[in-house]
Design a protein around this motif. Sequence first.
Motif, PDB file in Angstrom:
ATOM      1  N   MET A   1       0.904  -1.125  -0.071  1.00 37.58           N
ATOM      2  CA  MET A   1       0.012  -0.060  -0.019  1.00 37.58           C
ATOM      3  C   MET A   1       1.041   1.318   0.208  1.00 37.58           C
ATOM      4  N   THR A   2       0.428   2.238  -0.633  1.00 35.68           N
ATOM      5  CA  THR A   2       1.322   3.623  -0.820  1.00 35.68           C
ATOM      6  C   THR A   2       0.998   4.131   0.482  1.00 35.68           C
ATOM      7  N   ARG A   3       1.736   5.203   0.885  1.00 36.80           N
ATOM      8  CA  ARG A   3       1.830   6.245   2.137  1.00 36.80           C
ATOM      9  C   ARG A   3       0.545   6.805   2.122  1.00 36.80           C
ATOM     10  N   ASN A   4       0.018   7.313   1.181  1.00 41.91           N
ATOM     11  CA  ASN A   4      -1.407   8.065   1.175  1.00 41.91           C
ATOM     12  C   ASN A   4      -2.326   7.378   1.628  1.00 41.91           C
ATOM     13  N   GLU A   5      -2.605   6.148   0.877  1.00 42.84           N
ATOM     14  CA  GLU A   5      -3.455   5.198   1.212  1.00 42.84           C
ATOM     15  C   GLU A   5      -3.449   4.784   2.821  1.00 42.84           C
ATOM     16  N   GLU A   6      -2.276   4.594   3.171  1.00 41.67           N
ATOM     17  CA  GLU A   6      -2.163   4.051   4.689  1.00 41.67           C
ATOM     18  C   GLU A   6      -2.519   5.465   5.643  1.00 41.67           C
ATOM     19  N   LYS A   7      -2.193   6.531   5.095  1.00 41.55           N
ATOM     20  CA  LYS A   7      -2.538   7.719   5.966  1.00 41.55           C
ATOM     21  C   LYS A   7      -4.077   7.856   5.904  1.00 41.55           C
ATOM     22  N   ALA A   8      -4.894   7.910   4.832  1.00 43.33           N
ATOM     23  CA  ALA A   8      -6.212   8.054   4.737  1.00 43.33           C
ATOM     24  C   ALA A   8      -6.818   7.029   5.535  1.00 43.33           C
ATOM     25  N   GLN A   9      -6.360   5.857   5.648  1.00 43.91           N
ATOM     26  CA  GLN A   9      -6.990   4.879   6.411  1.00 43.91           C
ATOM     27  C   GLN A   9      -6.947   4.986   8.065  1.00 43.91           C
ATOM     28  N   SER A  10      -5.905   5.802   8.426  1.00 46.66           N
ATOM     29  CA  SER A  10      -5.611   5.909   9.824  1.00 46.66           C
ATOM     30  C   SER A  10      -6.813   6.480  10.542  1.00 46.66           C
ATOM     31  N   MET A  11      -6.977   5.893  11.847  1.00 47.89           N
ATOM     32  CA  MET A  11      -8.040   6.428  12.603  1.00 47.89           C
ATOM     33  C   MET A  11      -8.096   7.994  13.089  1.00 47.89           C
ATOM     34  N   LEU A  12      -6.813   8.513  13.020  1.00 45.21           N
ATOM     35  CA  LEU A  12      -6.460  10.108  13.631  1.00 45.21           C
ATOM     36  C   LEU A  12      -7.181  10.840  12.519  1.00 45.21           C
ATOM     37  N   TYR A  13      -6.675  10.254  11.129  1.00 45.36           N
ATOM     38  CA  TYR A  13      -6.988  11.167  10.152  1.00 45.36           C
ATOM     39  C   TYR A  13      -8.289  11.100   9.738  1.00 45.36           C
ATOM     40  N   ARG A  14      -9.163  10.203  10.048  1.00 47.45           N
ATOM     41  CA  ARG A  14     -10.604   9.951   9.749  1.00 47.45           C
ATOM     42  C   ARG A  14     -11.166  10.908  10.892  1.00 47.45           C
ATOM     43  N   PHE A  15     -10.797  10.997  12.053  1.00 48.29           N
ATOM     44  CA  PHE A  15     -11.196  11.949  13.203  1.00 48.29           C
ATOM     45  C   PHE A  15     -11.069  13.148  12.721  1.00 48.29           C
ATOM     46  N   ARG A  16      -9.813  13.731  12.451  1.00 44.42           N
ATOM     47  CA  ARG A  16      -9.440  15.317  11.864  1.00 44.42           C
ATOM     48  C   ARG A  16     -10.479  15.634  10.753  1.00 44.42           C
ATOM     49  N   GLU A  17     -10.659  14.599   9.713  1.00 42.28           N
ATOM     50  CA  GLU A  17     -11.401  15.054   8.593  1.00 42.28           C
ATOM     51  C   GLU A  17     -12.788  14.951   9.205  1.00 42.28           C
ATOM     52  N   THR A  18     -13.510  14.486   9.990  1.00 39.05           N
ATOM     53  CA  THR A  18     -14.823  14.721  10.663  1.00 39.05           C
ATOM     54  C   THR A  18     -14.740  15.771  11.412  1.00 39.05           C
ATOM     55  N   GLN A  19     -13.825  16.006  12.209  1.00 39.69           N
ATOM     56  CA  GLN A  19     -13.799  17.370  12.979  1.00 39.69           C
ATOM     57  C   GLN A  19     -13.789  18.658  12.059  1.00 39.69           C
ATOM     58  N   ALA A  20     -12.757  18.655  11.146  1.00 41.93           N
ATOM     59  CA  ALA A  20     -12.771  19.655   9.825  1.00 41.93           C
ATOM     60  C   ALA A  20     -14.324  20.023   9.400  1.00 41.93           C
ATOM     61  N   ALA A  21     -15.030  18.756   9.197  1.00 39.60           N
ATOM     62  CA  ALA A  21     -16.091  19.002   8.502  1.00 39.60           C
ATOM     63  C   ALA A  21     -17.308  19.486   9.279  1.00 39.60           C
ATOM     64  N   GLU A  22     -17.060  19.166  10.711  1.00 41.55           N
ATOM     65  CA  GLU A  22     -18.029  19.774  11.568  1.00 41.55           C
ATOM     66  C   GLU A  22     -17.835  21.208  11.969  1.00 41.55           C
TER      67      GLU A  22
END
Length: 110
Positions: A1-22
Motif C-alpha cells: 500500500m502506498t503512504r497516502n492510502e495508509e494515511k487516509a485509513q488511519s483513525m486519527l486522519y478520519r477523526f481530523r477529517e470529521t472534526q474539520a467537516a463539523e
Amino acid sequence: MTRNEEKAQSMLYRFRETQAAELGIVKQRECCSHLTSNVSRKVSKIQDAGLSNYQVHDLNDEINKLMRKKIYWENRIKELGRPDYWKIGPRMLDKEGCKVPGNQGYKYFG
C-alpha cells in the motif's frame, strides 16, 4: 500500500477529517451511490399521515433536490453518448395514473 492510502485509513486522519467537516473548514464528500433508494424512501415517508405540514414541506424540498441531481446525471449520461433515459424511462405518476402536479420541474409529492 502506498503512504497516502495508509494515511487516509488511519483513525486519527478520519477523526481530523470529521472534526474539520463539523467546524465547517472542509465539506464532507457527498456520495450519490444510493440516490434512488433515498428518493423512494423519502417518497414513501412523505405519505405518512402523522407528519406535520412543515415536515412534509421539508421532505418535498429534499425529494425535489434529489430529482434535480438525477436529471443532471441523466443529461450527463446522454452527453457521453449513452441512451436517453429521460425519453425511455418511466414517468412520475400518482395512484390514478395521472402526471404528478408541479410547476416547471417542482413536483408536489405529499
